[in-house]
Design an enzyme around this catalytic site. Structure first.
Site, short mmCIF file in Angstrom:
data_model
loop_
_atom_site.label_atom_id
_atom_site.label_comp_id
_atom_site.label_asym_id
_atom_site.label_seq_id
_atom_site.Cartn_x
_atom_site.Cartn_y
_atom_site.Cartn_z
N LEU A 161 34.49 28.17 36.06
CA LEU A 161 33.44 28.65 36.97
C LEU A 161 32.71 29.84 36.36
O LEU A 161 33.28 30.60 35.58
CB LEU A 161 34.03 29.04 38.33
CG LEU A 161 34.95 30.26 38.47
CD1 LEU A 161 34.18 31.57 38.49
CD2 LEU A 161 35.77 30.13 39.72
N GLU A 163 30.44 33.31 37.33
CA GLU A 163 30.25 34.20 38.47
C GLU A 163 28.83 34.06 39.01
O GLU A 163 27.89 33.85 38.26
CB GLU A 163 30.57 35.64 38.06
CG GLU A 163 32.06 35.82 37.91
CD GLU A 163 32.46 37.22 37.50
OE1 GLU A 163 31.78 38.18 37.89
OE2 GLU A 163 33.46 37.34 36.78
N ASN A 222 33.75 28.77 25.79
CA ASN A 222 33.06 30.06 25.91
C ASN A 222 32.43 30.48 24.58
O ASN A 222 31.35 31.06 24.56
CB ASN A 222 34.03 31.14 26.41
CG ASN A 222 34.10 31.14 27.93
OD1 ASN A 222 33.36 30.41 28.58
ND2 ASN A 222 34.97 31.96 28.48
N CYS A 274 34.19 37.62 30.29
CA CYS A 274 34.81 36.54 29.50
C CYS A 274 34.32 36.37 28.07
O CYS A 274 35.12 36.29 27.14
CB CYS A 274 34.64 35.23 30.24
SG CYS A 274 35.54 35.20 31.79
N1 LIG Z 1 36.03 36.16 36.04
C1 LIG Z 1 35.67 34.93 35.72
O1 LIG Z 1 34.57 34.50 36.01
C2 LIG Z 1 36.62 34.01 35.02
C3 LIG Z 1 36.27 32.66 34.88
C4 LIG Z 1 37.16 31.79 34.25
C5 LIG Z 1 38.37 32.27 33.77
N2 LIG Z 1 38.69 33.59 33.92
C6 LIG Z 1 40.02 34.03 33.48
O2 LIG Z 1 40.88 34.06 34.63
C7 LIG Z 1 41.82 35.12 34.52
C8 LIG Z 1 41.72 36.04 35.73
O3 LIG Z 1 40.42 36.62 35.72
P1 LIG Z 1 39.86 37.45 36.95
O4 LIG Z 1 38.45 37.77 36.64
O5 LIG Z 1 40.20 36.73 38.21
O6 LIG Z 1 40.78 38.77 36.84
P2 LIG Z 1 40.95 39.96 37.89
O7 LIG Z 1 41.30 41.15 37.12
O8 LIG Z 1 39.78 39.97 38.84
O9 LIG Z 1 42.24 39.52 38.78
C9 LIG Z 1 43.55 39.46 38.29
C10 LIG Z 1 44.49 39.92 39.40
O10 LIG Z 1 45.84 39.69 39.00
C11 LIG Z 1 46.64 40.68 39.61
N3 LIG Z 1 47.96 40.75 38.95
C12 LIG Z 1 48.26 41.13 37.69
N4 LIG Z 1 49.60 41.02 37.48
C13 LIG Z 1 50.15 40.53 38.61
C14 LIG Z 1 51.48 40.18 39.01
N5 LIG Z 1 52.52 40.29 38.16
N6 LIG Z 1 51.69 39.73 40.26
C15 LIG Z 1 50.65 39.61 41.13
N7 LIG Z 1 49.37 39.91 40.81
C16 LIG Z 1 49.12 40.36 39.57
C17 LIG Z 1 45.82 41.94 39.47
O11 LIG Z 1 46.24 42.94 40.38
C18 LIG Z 1 44.39 41.41 39.74
O12 LIG Z 1 44.02 41.59 41.09
C19 LIG Z 1 41.53 35.79 33.19
O13 LIG Z 1 42.39 35.24 32.22
C20 LIG Z 1 40.09 35.42 32.90
O14 LIG Z 1 39.81 35.39 31.52
C21 LIG Z 1 37.86 34.46 34.55
O1 LIG Z 2 20.84 31.56 28.51
C1 LIG Z 2 21.58 32.51 28.84
C2 LIG Z 2 22.71 32.34 29.68
C3 LIG Z 2 23.48 33.44 29.98
N1 LIG Z 2 23.15 34.68 29.50
C4 LIG Z 2 24.02 35.83 29.81
O2 LIG Z 2 25.35 35.49 29.45
C5 LIG Z 2 26.29 36.16 30.27
C6 LIG Z 2 27.29 35.20 30.86
O3 LIG Z 2 26.66 34.37 31.79
P1 LIG Z 2 27.39 33.13 32.49
O4 LIG Z 2 28.04 32.29 31.46
O5 LIG Z 2 26.42 32.49 33.38
O6 LIG Z 2 28.47 33.89 33.41
P2 LIG Z 2 30.05 34.06 33.37
O7 LIG Z 2 30.46 34.27 34.77
O8 LIG Z 2 30.43 35.07 32.35
O9 LIG Z 2 30.64 32.62 32.95
C7 LIG Z 2 31.11 32.33 31.64
O10 LIG Z 2 32.43 32.79 31.47
C8 LIG Z 2 33.37 32.23 32.43
C9 LIG Z 2 34.69 32.91 32.20
O11 LIG Z 2 35.43 32.35 31.17
C10 LIG Z 2 33.42 30.73 32.25
O12 LIG Z 2 34.36 30.18 33.17
C11 LIG Z 2 32.03 30.14 32.46
O13 LIG Z 2 32.07 28.74 32.23
C12 LIG Z 2 31.06 30.81 31.48
O14 LIG Z 2 29.74 30.34 31.72
C13 LIG Z 2 25.45 36.89 31.33
O15 LIG Z 2 25.31 38.25 30.96
C14 LIG Z 2 24.12 36.17 31.28
O16 LIG Z 2 23.07 36.98 31.70
C15 LIG Z 2 22.03 34.86 28.68
O17 LIG Z 2 21.74 35.96 28.24
N2 LIG Z 2 21.27 33.75 28.39
#
Ligand SMILES: NC(=O)c1ccc[n+]([C@@H]2O[C@H](COP(=O)([O-])OP(=O)(O)OC[C@H]3O[C@@H](n4cnc5c(N)ncnc54)[C@H](O)[C@@H]3O)[C@@H](O)[C@H]2O)c1
Ligand SMILES: O=c1ccn([C@@H]2O[C@H](COP(=O)(O)OP(=O)(O)O[C@H]3O[C@H](CO)[C@@H](O)[C@H](O)[C@H]3O)[C@@H](O)[C@H]2O)c(=O)[nH]1
Length: 460
Positions: A161, A163, A222, A274
């Site tokens: 996903l 954000e 990514n 990420c």
């Molecule tokens: N943010 C994104 O858009 C996104 C998208 C895809 C994948 N990811 C990946 O998913 C993972 C989580 O990312 P996030 O953005 O949700 O992180 P985050 O920091 O928002 O949340 C992680 C949570 O885990 C909790 N935590 C840590 N250790 C713990 C434990 N032992 N027991 C219970 N809770 C515990 C923390 O308190 C925190 O609230 C990362 O590996 C990230 O790379 C993030």
């Molecule tokens: O053409 C583009 C597309 C994105 N961005 C920038 O790139 C960054 C990341 O954007 P986006 O990928 O949309 O957001 P994230 O929430 O970081 O999502 C990425 O990172 C996540 C965490 O791993 C993955 O799950 C998603 O698939 C991946 O898109 C942001 O600063 C955007 O503004 C650009 O500058 N140009």
């Protein structure tokens, strides 16, 4: 009453929304999201969720207290669950070997130790966090060495996903990826998780692979996405020297179905929690496995991104006659992209840091990021509290931010910036009124006609 119980360790940006979606689509499954952070859990149980995502509030409100629960009782939740998702943070390591590049797996390890301690009977452990390839091996070792009663199957199920569009992405994912071991137990566990997603995702979109392909695919996805942005951003610099227009170039190359139009938007640089973290992790892994040439190749994607951010700040200083000391500069947007309050690795922070070092007075306006978010991020980037107190002002509107400013810089592509009354903003700015569009959201000719010295990215 419930046919299955799921627990998710980590109630963050991923854990919260993904579990809310499972609860919404699977009323027969009880879903409990647990975290050690009490404040965060309290927020999940309140009207002000800790994560801002369009559509999330409604889904949480519809299911909370029915089959979706948020709590701090990690151990009880583990004991009860059939499937345990691990969705804790995996930030870049800041200390010791691999500092600045390798993923810090301390939260993964502590979650695995907790599972081993509490679990009795068969459990399916799902890696939801983004982790280095072969992490499942370490998790299995910890579980085996610390549990007498648990029987574990470890699966990889990375989350894709983005954000700001989390709910749409979860509702209609391009694909769900699940990796499992090629053993009888591994394949049975994999089928259990496939069946959960099959409640709303068409079966052909649920890809199954071996564990290591699944773990590695997340980092590679990514890396490829970030590489496209660095590629177009590198070309934006060439466009500025040659009077080519980077948006026209992106449209022209993106029309080739082999290249495709997405992720070719030139910008001030990519941010978010990420891309940089996962690229650095990939670089570290390549080095670890004795592939320095491959490591160098992917490292260049990060370097171009750093360069794009610093060159943007330099351009502002240069345009203001090489000095910004004491000059008011309006910063429009701070979040790393629109529709989120997340500032992690936001390009805006780096631009602000560089301008503050030059002595600028910043007036920052973001619809979602306020003083606390900006301060925390600038402190993380090494800006002192004293500098923030003296040189940073948080404005309530774009109009307030740009009033009597020497320059304005759009750093997040919020929709509301497209429809501002730019004519009246021009009137209230100092002249020459410099406008830097770090997201290329404003029309070039029209904006110039208003009187602005308008500087988009990648347009000569
Ligand atoms: N943010 C994104 O858009 C996104 C998208 C895809 C994948 N990811 C990946 O998913 C993972 C989580 O990312 P996030 O953005 O949700 O992180 P985050 O920091 O928002 O949340 C992680 C949570 O885990 C909790 N935590 C840590 N250790 C713990 C434990 N032992 N027991 C219970 N809770 C515990 C923390 O308190 C925190 O609230 C990362 O590996 C990230 O790379 C993030
Ligand atoms: O053409 C583009 C597309 C994105 N961005 C920038 O790139 C960054 C990341 O954007 P986006 O990928 O949309 O957001 P994230 O929430 O970081 O999502 C990425 O990172 C996540 C965490 O791993 C993955 O799950 C998603 O698939 C991946 O898109 C942001 O600063 C955007 O503004 C650009 O500058 N140009």
């Amino acid at each position: 009453m419930f046919k299955q119980k799921i627990c998710c360790i980590g109630a963050g940006y991923v854990g919260g929304p993904t579990m809310a979606m499972i609860a919404e689509k699977c009323p027969h499954i009880r879903v409990e999201v647990v975290d050690i952070n009490e404040k965060r859990i309290a927020a999940w149980n309140s009207d002000t969720l800790p994560v801002y995502e369009p559509g999330l509030q409604e889904i949480v409100e519809r299911n909370r207290g029915k089959n979706l629960f948020f709590g701090t009782g990690v151990e009880d939740a583990i004991r009860e669950a059939d499937i345990i998702f691990v969705s804790v943070g995996t930030p870049t390591k800041t200390y010791g070997h691999g500092a600045g590049r390798a993923a810090d797996l301390c939260y993964i390890e502590s979650a695995a130790r907790m599972i081993a301690r509490c679990a009795k009977g068969p459990k399916i452990i799902v890696e939801k966090s983004t982790i280095p390839v072969r992490t499942a091996e370490a998790i299995k070792t910890i579980l085996k060495a610390n549990s007498e009663e648990g029987q574990f199957q470890v699966l990889s199920n990375p989350e894709f996903l983005a954000e700001g569009t989390a709910i749409d992405d979860l509702l209609e994912p391009d694909r769900i990826l699940i990796g499992g071991e090629h053993t009888e137990g591994g394949q049975a566990a994999l089928q259990v998780l496939v069946d959960v997603y099959a409640n709303w995702v068409p079966r052909e979109r649920i890809l199954t692979t071996n564990l290591w392909s699944s773990e590695l695919s997340k980092l590679v996805a990514n890396a490829f996405l970030a590489q496209r942005i660095s590629s177009i951003n590198s070309i934006s610099a060439l466009c500025e020297r040659t009077e080519a227009d980077v948006d026209e170039v992106a449209r022209a190359i993106g029309a080739d179905s082999r290249i495709g139009p997405k992720f070719l938007k030139a910008s001030v640089g990519f941010g978010g929690s990420c891309f940089q973290k996962d690229l650095l992790n990939l670089v570290y892994l390549c080095e670890h496995f004795g592939l320095p040439e491959v490591a160098e190749y992917w490292d260049q994607v990060v370097k171009i991104n750093d360069w794009q951010k610093s060159r943007f700040a330099q351009n502002i200083v240069q345009a203001l006659f090489n000095t910004v000391i004491g000059k008011k500069v309006a910063i429009l947007g701070y979040a790393f992209k629109k529709d989120t309050n997340d500032t992690r690795e936001a390009a805006a922070g780096y631009v602000c840091r560089d301008l503050l070092e030059e002595g600028a007075q910043l007036s920052i306006y973001d619809p979602q990021v306020k003083l606390e978010g900006v301060t925390q991020h600038l402190l993380y980037l090494g800006v002192s509290q004293e500098t923030i107190d003296k040189q940073v002002h948080i404005a309530e509107s774009a109009e307030e931010s740009t009033k009597e400013a020497h320059a304005a810089a759009i750093l997040t592509e919020w929709d509301e910036f497209k429809t501002l009354d730019w004519a009246s903003i021009y009137q209230q700015m100092l002249k020459p009124a410099l406008l830097f569009d770090g997201r290329n959201i404003l029309p070039v000719e029209e904006t110039r006609k208003l009187g602005f010295d308008f500087r988009p990215i990648g347009k000569g």
